[in-house]
Design a protein around this motif. Sequence first.
Motif, short mmCIF file in Angstrom:
data_model
loop_
_atom_site.label_atom_id
_atom_site.label_comp_id
_atom_site.label_asym_id
_atom_site.label_seq_id
_atom_site.Cartn_x
_atom_site.Cartn_y
_atom_site.Cartn_z
N GLN A 63 66.54 62.33 -69.27
CA GLN A 63 65.51 61.71 -68.46
C GLN A 63 66.02 61.54 -67.04
OE1 GLN A 63 62.35 60.73 -69.50
NE2 GLN A 63 62.84 61.79 -71.41
N HIS A 136 48.04 64.05 -71.22
CA HIS A 136 49.14 63.69 -70.30
C HIS A 136 50.52 64.04 -70.85
CE1 HIS A 136 46.50 61.69 -67.47
NE2 HIS A 136 45.91 61.09 -68.49
N LYS A 139 51.78 66.72 -68.44
CA LYS A 139 51.83 66.08 -67.13
C LYS A 139 53.08 65.20 -67.00
CE LYS A 139 49.11 63.31 -63.98
NZ LYS A 139 47.80 62.75 -63.68
N GLN A 140 53.50 64.61 -68.09
CA GLN A 140 54.71 63.77 -68.08
C GLN A 140 55.97 64.61 -68.24
OE1 GLN A 140 53.98 61.04 -71.26
NE2 GLN A 140 52.50 59.83 -70.11
N GLN A 141 55.93 65.66 -69.03
CA GLN A 141 57.13 66.43 -69.34
C GLN A 141 57.54 67.41 -68.24
OE1 GLN A 141 59.41 66.29 -71.77
NE2 GLN A 141 58.37 64.44 -72.43
#
Length: 182
Positions: A63, A136, A139-141
Amino acid sequence: MSSKNPLDKEDLDLFRTLMGDTRRIKQDTVLHPLVKKIERALPQKRLISEQVDNSHYFSDEYQPLLAVEGAVRYTRADVNPYEVKKLRRGDYTPEICLDLHGLTQQQAKKELGAMIAACRRERLFCASVMHGHGKHILKQQIPLWLAQHPYVMAFHQAPKMFGGNAAILMLIEVDELITPLL
């Protein structure tokens, strides 16, 4: 000559008599043909290996630290932060677009890796990735994956004219000395 003032027959005859003893000038300048980019079909094995090589950078566990507030954005440490501002304003026009609508995460990773490889191979500096709204997930990854790739210099949520919050514009590090291998 304008069609508003057509020549009458006398003026036309006068022109022809004055030009009667002239001859056409032979073109003596050399015109070089435009250098066309030679399109070579890359072997299928090479395309698959490029895709795999470039998608192995993407990890779901890692992350990266991205901006929490505002639009999604990222700048690599060695890149001028002003480049992200240029992306946000739409100063860069994407030279290639990738539409990931309807793909799974694994398919999206492979396509993203293939697009980055194609950008490097074809020397394309700015690219657009359309992830859509949907659930999403992509969109997040996608920003997390792009921040991990060593050739992604910067990215920002696309301006409205290039897809708005359903797309990301990114800058790819292009090495001018790379020559395609066959």
